[in-house]
Design an enzyme around this catalytic site. Structure first.
Site, PDB file in Angstrom:
ATOM      1  N   ASP A  68      38.339  41.885  42.516  1.00 22.86           N
ATOM      2  CA  ASP A  68      39.039  41.858  41.224  1.00 22.86           C
ATOM      3  C   ASP A  68      39.088  40.417  40.719  1.00 22.86           C
ATOM      4  O   ASP A  68      39.913  39.622  41.144  1.00 22.86           O
ATOM      5  CB  ASP A  68      40.445  42.436  41.403  1.00 22.86           C
TER       6      ASP A  68
ATOM      7  N   HIS B 276      44.760  35.980  37.686  1.00 23.15           N
ATOM      8  CA  HIS B 276      45.128  35.580  39.047  1.00 23.15           C
ATOM      9  C   HIS B 276      44.600  34.197  39.418  1.00 23.15           C
ATOM     10  O   HIS B 276      44.818  33.736  40.533  1.00 23.15           O
ATOM     11  CB  HIS B 276      44.604  36.609  40.046  1.00 23.15           C
TER      12      HIS B 276
END
Ligand SMILES: CCCCCCC[C@@H](O)CC(=O)SCCNC(=O)CCNC(=O)[C@H](O)C(C)(C)COP(=O)(O)OP(=O)(O)OC[C@H]1O[C@@H](n2cnc3c(N)ncnc32)[C@H](O)[C@@H]1OP(=O)(O)O
Length: 295
Positions: A188, A193
């Site tokens: 991902d 992030h």
């Protein structure tokens, strides 16, 4: 482009052929903090190929990476700005233990689209099967901020509170400042992030940890603490992500044996005193019985 609930629900399921090998499993475990301390024999089962056991939550990343940055969101009608997307919940049901090496065919589709007013809540379902039949089923709840108000159904309003009595076990799991930078290599690559500018656009002071990283850390904590380190005793894990985790924070994982092979679990970001996860692990009855026998 906004969520198009009707197209998303009407679309044919997407099919992918996926494959994984022990190195993918080892990387996934390392990205959850496995192998610390490196001399702990309990940790070596997560990182040494000769002893490798697969944490069931590996299913959530098995074969990740294609065709889009986030495979589960590469579906018709779900073409949305990633800065609006938060992972709100995850459920996994295992039909068999996940092998360290495997291939599978997955089918993924949107099964529900709820209009929460200020947000859309999408539910996606992925079924994975190999030549011997179904391996696992997973469902993701995806919260898309600013995309409600299309006149759709509001959907269920269930909120889960942890048990009122004291937990059977509490463990702290420190995360590293680079935890998300490592975890993203499991598939991902959402910039939320990793990229501070993107995180700011999404409304956060700094990049946040993947929900599925918190999911894996908390499941591993339950396996290591209440299930004798045996991942095969897990049949399912459902969790709701109730607050963000920032890499570097410590996760306090509380666990309750609830009977009937069920362990209730919560996660708290200790530094801010914020609950970030509530969940339920199922299928652990053998362990509950042996734990009861030993004390
Ligand atoms: C497999 C891959 C899948 C896709 C992955 C996505 C890509 C990833 O890279 C993205 C991430 O990992 S993001 C990081 C992890 N997630 C988070 O940090 C989110 C943490 N949670 C929150 O911030 C809030 O709970 C928040 C914002 C989610 C909700 O908080 P509030 O705005 O305060 O809203 P709340 O009142 O709590 O809820 C609004 C309505 O939605 C329902 N709801 C919330 N979570 C739900 C869930 N998991 N399942 C079902 N329903 C849910 C609530 O019940 C409420 O509905 P109603 O008002 O009708 O009762």
């Amino acid at each position: 482009m906004p969520i198009d609930a009707a197209s998303a629900l009407a679309a044919a399921p997407r099919t992918d052929e996926i494959a994984w090998e022990p190195g993918d499993v080892q990387l996934y475990h390392l990205a959850l903090g496995a192998g610390r301390p490196a001399t702990d024999p309990g940790e070596l089962r997560y990182v040494l190929e000769s002893r490798l056991r697969v944490l069931p939550s590996f299913a959530t990343v098995a074969g990740a990476g294609a065709p889009g940055v986030i495979r589960t969101l590469s579906l018709p009608g779900v073409d949305t700005d990633l800065a609006r997307v938060l992972h709100a919940g995850q459920r996994l049901a295992l039909h068999r233990p996940v092998p360290p090496r495997g291939t599978a065919r997955t089918t993924t589709r949107v099964t529900a689209a709820y209009d929460k007013g200020t947000a859309a809540l999408l539910v996606t379902r992925t079924d994975a099967a190999d030549a011997d039949g179904t391996l696992w089923t997973e469902e993701a709840e995806v919260y898309v901020r600013g995309e409600g108000n299309w006149g759709g159904e509001r959907g269920p309003s269930a909120r889960s509170a942890p048990p009122a009595d004291g937990p059977d076990a509490v463990v702290d799991r420190p995360t590293r400042e680079d935890q998300a930078l490592l975890y993203r290599l499991t598939g991902d690559l959402n910039p939320l992030h990793a990229d501070p500018e993107f995180a700011a656009r999404a409304g956060f002071d700094r990049p946040v940890l993947h929900g599925l990283c918190t999911y894996g850390i908390t499941l591993k904590a339950v396996v290591d603490t209440l299930l004798d380190g045996d991942p095969a005793r897990v049949r399912g894990y459902g969790a709701r992500f109730t607050g963000v985790v920032y890499p570097g924070e410590t996760l306090r994982v509380r666990m309750w044996r609830a009977g009937g092979g069920v362990v209730r679990v919560t996660g708290e970001a200790v530094e801010r005193g914020v609950r970030v996860l509530t969940g339920t692990v199922t299928g652990t009855d053998t362990v509950t019985r042996s734990a009861a026998r030993s004390g």
